[in-house]
Write a protein that holds these residues in place. Structure first.
Motif, PDB file in Angstrom:
ATOM      1  N   PHE A   1       0.820  -1.248   0.091  1.00 19.00           N
ATOM      2  CA  PHE A   1       0.044   0.185   0.079  1.00 19.00           C
ATOM      3  C   PHE A   1       0.828   1.213  -0.087  1.00 19.00           C
ATOM      4  O   PHE A   1       1.825   1.306   0.750  1.00 19.00           O
ATOM      5  CB  PHE A   1      -0.998   0.206   1.146  1.00 19.00           C
ATOM      6  CG  PHE A   1      -2.069  -0.837   1.395  1.00 19.00           C
ATOM      7  CD1 PHE A   1      -2.997  -0.931   0.328  1.00 19.00           C
ATOM      8  CD2 PHE A   1      -1.895  -2.014   2.155  1.00 19.00           C
ATOM      9  CE1 PHE A   1      -4.029  -1.905   0.351  1.00 19.00           C
ATOM     10  CE2 PHE A   1      -3.036  -2.852   2.303  1.00 19.00           C
ATOM     11  CZ  PHE A   1      -3.937  -2.845   1.305  1.00 19.00           C
TER      12      PHE A   1
ATOM     13  N   VAL B   1       1.597   4.654   1.498  1.00 16.84           N
ATOM     14  CA  VAL B   1       1.420   5.567   2.390  1.00 16.84           C
ATOM     15  C   VAL B   1       2.386   6.742   2.626  1.00 16.84           C
ATOM     16  O   VAL B   1       3.402   6.841   1.653  1.00 16.84           O
ATOM     17  CB  VAL B   1       1.958   4.768   3.567  1.00 16.84           C
ATOM     18  CG1 VAL B   1       0.716   3.734   3.893  1.00 16.84           C
ATOM     19  CG2 VAL B   1       3.160   4.092   3.702  1.00 16.84           C
TER      20      VAL B   1
ATOM     21  N   PHE C   1       3.883   0.521   2.443  1.00  9.59           N
ATOM     22  CA  PHE C   1       3.734  -0.284   3.319  1.00  9.59           C
ATOM     23  C   PHE C   1       3.458  -1.710   2.948  1.00  9.59           C
ATOM     24  O   PHE C   1       2.724  -1.874   1.957  1.00  9.59           O
ATOM     25  CB  PHE C   1       2.516   0.044   4.350  1.00  9.59           C
ATOM     26  CG  PHE C   1       2.296  -0.973   5.398  1.00  9.59           C
ATOM     27  CD1 PHE C   1       3.197  -0.878   6.314  1.00  9.59           C
ATOM     28  CD2 PHE C   1       1.185  -1.740   5.298  1.00  9.59           C
ATOM     29  CE1 PHE C   1       2.839  -2.018   7.464  1.00  9.59           C
ATOM     30  CE2 PHE C   1       1.097  -2.694   6.393  1.00  9.59           C
ATOM     31  CZ  PHE C   1       1.879  -2.916   7.523  1.00  9.59           C
TER      32      PHE C   1
ATOM     33  N   ALA D   1       1.834  -4.911   3.215  1.00  9.21           N
ATOM     34  CA  ALA D   1       0.846  -5.567   4.253  1.00  9.21           C
ATOM     35  C   ALA D   1       0.957  -7.072   4.040  1.00  9.21           C
ATOM     36  O   ALA D   1       0.532  -7.863   4.917  1.00  9.21           O
ATOM     37  CB  ALA D   1      -0.543  -5.025   3.734  1.00  9.21           C
TER      38      ALA D   1
ATOM     39  N   SER E   1      -4.730  -8.314  15.146  1.00 10.24           N
ATOM     40  CA  SER E   1      -5.165  -7.234  14.313  1.00 10.24           C
ATOM     41  C   SER E   1      -3.990  -6.432  13.395  1.00 10.24           C
ATOM     42  O   SER E   1      -2.951  -6.228  13.946  1.00 10.24           O
ATOM     43  CB  SER E   1      -5.670  -6.171  15.365  1.00 10.24           C
ATOM     44  OG  SER E   1      -6.151  -4.996  14.802  1.00 10.24           O
TER      45      SER E   1
ATOM     46  N   GLY F   1      -2.899  -8.794   8.435  1.00  7.89           N
ATOM     47  CA  GLY F   1      -3.097  -8.892   6.896  1.00  7.89           C
ATOM     48  C   GLY F   1      -4.199  -9.657   6.603  1.00  7.89           C
ATOM     49  O   GLY F   1      -4.472  -9.942   5.562  1.00  7.89           O
TER      50      GLY F   1
ATOM     51  N   THR G   1      -7.720  -9.392   6.667  1.00 10.94           N
ATOM     52  CA  THR G   1      -8.615  -8.656   5.657  1.00 10.94           C
ATOM     53  C   THR G   1      -7.809  -8.431   4.334  1.00 10.94           C
ATOM     54  O   THR G   1      -8.776  -8.757   3.133  1.00 10.94           O
ATOM     55  CB  THR G   1      -9.122  -7.424   6.226  1.00 10.94           C
ATOM     56  OG1 THR G   1      -9.982  -7.769   7.470  1.00 10.94           O
ATOM     57  CG2 THR G   1     -10.252  -6.631   5.349  1.00 10.94           C
ATOM     58  N   THR G   2      -6.677  -8.145   4.243  1.00 15.74           N
ATOM     59  CA  THR G   2      -6.064  -7.657   3.259  1.00 15.74           C
ATOM     60  C   THR G   2      -6.105  -9.020   2.202  1.00 15.74           C
ATOM     61  O   THR G   2      -6.455  -8.986   0.837  1.00 15.74           O
ATOM     62  CB  THR G   2      -4.622  -7.158   3.271  1.00 15.74           C
ATOM     63  OG1 THR G   2      -4.804  -6.012   4.152  1.00 15.74           O
ATOM     64  CG2 THR G   2      -3.868  -6.720   2.034  1.00 15.74           C
TER      65      THR G   2
ATOM     66  N   GLU H   1     -14.466 -11.821  10.003  1.00 11.89           N
ATOM     67  CA  GLU H   1     -14.570 -11.532  11.497  1.00 11.89           C
ATOM     68  C   GLU H   1     -16.321 -11.695  11.773  1.00 11.89           C
ATOM     69  O   GLU H   1     -16.935 -10.989  12.382  1.00 11.89           O
ATOM     70  CB  GLU H   1     -14.398 -10.252  11.868  1.00 11.89           C
ATOM     71  CG  GLU H   1     -12.788  -9.799  11.729  1.00 11.89           C
ATOM     72  CD  GLU H   1     -11.937 -10.319  12.933  1.00 11.89           C
ATOM     73  OE1 GLU H   1     -12.594 -10.815  13.914  1.00 11.89           O
ATOM     74  OE2 GLU H   1     -10.704 -10.208  12.728  1.00 11.89           O
TER      75      GLU H   1
ATOM     76  N   HIS I   1      -9.892 -13.615  15.503  1.00 12.94           N
ATOM     77  CA  HIS I   1      -8.715 -13.916  16.329  1.00 12.94           C
ATOM     78  C   HIS I   1      -8.973 -14.294  17.526  1.00 12.94           C
ATOM     79  O   HIS I   1      -8.296 -14.508  18.630  1.00 12.94           O
ATOM     80  CB  HIS I   1      -7.850 -12.589  16.824  1.00 12.94           C
ATOM     81  CG  HIS I   1      -8.587 -11.387  16.650  1.00 12.94           C
ATOM     82  ND1 HIS I   1      -8.059 -10.254  15.853  1.00 12.94           N
ATOM     83  CD2 HIS I   1      -9.726 -10.816  16.956  1.00 12.94           C
ATOM     84  CE1 HIS I   1      -8.949  -9.347  15.857  1.00 12.94           C
ATOM     85  NE2 HIS I   1      -9.956  -9.481  16.589  1.00 12.94           N
TER      86      HIS I   1
HETATM   87  N1  LIG Z   1      -5.583   0.698   1.894  1.00 17.08           N
HETATM   88  C1  LIG Z   1      -4.448   0.616   2.796  1.00 17.08           C
HETATM   89  N2  LIG Z   1      -3.613   1.725   2.925  1.00 17.08           N
HETATM   90  C2  LIG Z   1      -2.393   1.530   3.586  1.00 17.08           C
HETATM   91  N3  LIG Z   1      -2.370   0.849   4.467  1.00 17.08           N
HETATM   92  C3  LIG Z   1      -3.392  -0.400   4.571  1.00 17.08           C
HETATM   93  C4  LIG Z   1      -4.470  -0.096   3.892  1.00 17.08           C
HETATM   94  N4  LIG Z   1      -5.166  -1.373   4.124  1.00 17.08           N
HETATM   95  C5  LIG Z   1      -4.495  -1.984   5.054  1.00 17.08           C
HETATM   96  N5  LIG Z   1      -3.666  -1.550   5.375  1.00 17.08           N
HETATM   97  C6  LIG Z   1      -2.360  -1.949   6.473  1.00 17.08           C
HETATM   98  O1  LIG Z   1      -2.250  -3.472   6.493  1.00 17.08           O
HETATM   99  C7  LIG Z   1      -2.082  -4.020   7.550  1.00 17.08           C
HETATM  100  C8  LIG Z   1      -3.171  -5.182   7.596  1.00 17.08           C
HETATM  101  O2  LIG Z   1      -4.548  -4.600   7.440  1.00 17.08           O
HETATM  102  P1  LIG Z   1      -5.767  -5.729   7.513  1.00 17.08           P
HETATM  103  O3  LIG Z   1      -6.772  -4.860   7.549  1.00 17.08           O
HETATM  104  O4  LIG Z   1      -5.361  -6.760   6.349  1.00 17.08           O
HETATM  105  O5  LIG Z   1      -5.445  -6.468   9.149  1.00 17.08           O
HETATM  106  P2  LIG Z   1      -6.408  -7.733   9.789  1.00 17.08           P
HETATM  107  O6  LIG Z   1      -5.384  -8.619  10.093  1.00 17.08           O
HETATM  108  O7  LIG Z   1      -7.713  -7.895   8.853  1.00 17.08           O
HETATM  109  O8  LIG Z   1      -6.790  -6.678  11.164  1.00 17.08           O
HETATM  110  P3  LIG Z   1      -8.128  -6.766  12.004  1.00 17.08           P
HETATM  111  O9  LIG Z   1      -7.823  -7.804  12.873  1.00 17.08           O
HETATM  112  O10 LIG Z   1      -7.763  -5.552  13.063  1.00 17.08           O
HETATM  113  O11 LIG Z   1      -9.382  -6.613  11.149  1.00 17.08           O
HETATM  114  C9  LIG Z   1      -2.414  -2.975   8.572  1.00 17.08           C
HETATM  115  O12 LIG Z   1      -1.146  -2.366   9.328  1.00 17.08           O
HETATM  116  C10 LIG Z   1      -3.147  -1.967   8.024  1.00 17.08           C
HETATM  117  O13 LIG Z   1      -3.042  -0.819   8.486  1.00 17.08           O
END
Ligand SMILES: Nc1ncnc2c1ncn2[C@@H]1O[C@H](COP(=O)(O)OP(=O)(O)OP(=O)(O)O)[C@@H](O)[C@H]1O
Ligand SMILES: [Mg+2]
Length: 227
Positions: A16, A18, A23, A25, A45, A48, A50-51, A173, A206
């Protein structure tokens, strides 16, 4: 379950932009999930989840790497083909339940079937009822969303995700807003539906208390797969 792979990701990275740089991910994730498997994607949290889920469900593109759903390489599908794939062959369940407030449980599930291109007839009515019964809501079919608990609403959302017999369900989730007893019940519902209908389910959480239900656990830490 069979030997057929339904979801495959190879070398998936997601970078991503930033302020002041980039960053990373996801840092080269490989996954393979078989047909009819109930898989849990776990990790803290920000790890990654959701990504990765968005990339595997074609909602987002990886910066690098490839995704196959069944025999299709997602890269080779047009936007329209992806939309079609999502509508007909996937189901989605999210953290906050988004039932249509003016429709009762039955009508919410039927509406989803119609959105997936299904005809509304005697057979579809039986299918809608069957799905609501399978999630334990045979006695709640005419309840409006406001007349159901959070867990009941989430089970309507599960019925809605299964009703059109998709190949894959993505659930990000889905238990986060439920108490632990209801979270376990919702997770068991996913597992049973996946078994009974041979549908691949990928669910993120989680909550360590739910891991026992999974056929397979994929764990992320800071964008890397650690198990
Ligand atoms: N569009 C974006 N731009 C910049 N950074 C992003 C973007 N989307 C996600 N991130 C970063 O990527 C990382 C992974 O995010 P993600 O949402 O996949 O985490 P997650 O494991 O689903 O967390 P949670 O349990 O809180 O839902 C995080 O550090 C987040 O800040
Ligand atoms: Mg997330």
């Amino acid at each position: 379950m069979s030997d057929k792979i339904m979801i495959k990701g190879a070398g998936i990275t997601r970078v991503f932009p930033v302020p002041g740089g980039e960053f990373q991910a996801l840092k080269g994730i490989d996954v393979e999930i078989g047909e009819g498997v109930f898989a849990i994607l776990r990790g803290r949290s920000g790890s990654g989840k959701t990504t990765l889920m968005n990339i595997l469900s074609t909602l987002d593109d990886p910066t690098d790497g490839d995704v196959w759903l069944g025999d299709e390489n997602v890269r080779s599908l047009s936007q329209r083909a992806r939309e079609n794939f999502r509508r007909k062959r996937m189901g989605f369940v999210f953290q906050s339940v988004s039932l249509i407030p003016s429709l009762n449980a039955y009508q919410n599930v039927e509406f989803a079937l119609r959105m997936a291109g299904g005809r509304i007839n005697r057979e579809s009515a039986l299918r809608v009822e069957e799905c609501l019964k399978k999630v334990g809501l045979g006695n709640r079919m005419t309840h409006m969303p406001a007349e159901m608990s959070g867990g009941e609403q989430q089970r309507v959302a599960i019925a809605r995700a299964f009703v059109h017999r998709p190949s894959i369900i993505f659930a990000d989730e889905p238990t986060a807003e439920l108490d632990s007893a209801m979270a376990a019940k919702v997770t068991e519902t996913f597992k049973r539906m996946s078994r009974e209908e041979n549908i691949t389910v990928l669910m993120t959480t989680h909550d360590v208390g739910l891991m026992g239900a999974a056929d397979e656990i994929i764990e992320l830490e800071a964008g890397e797969r650690i198990s």
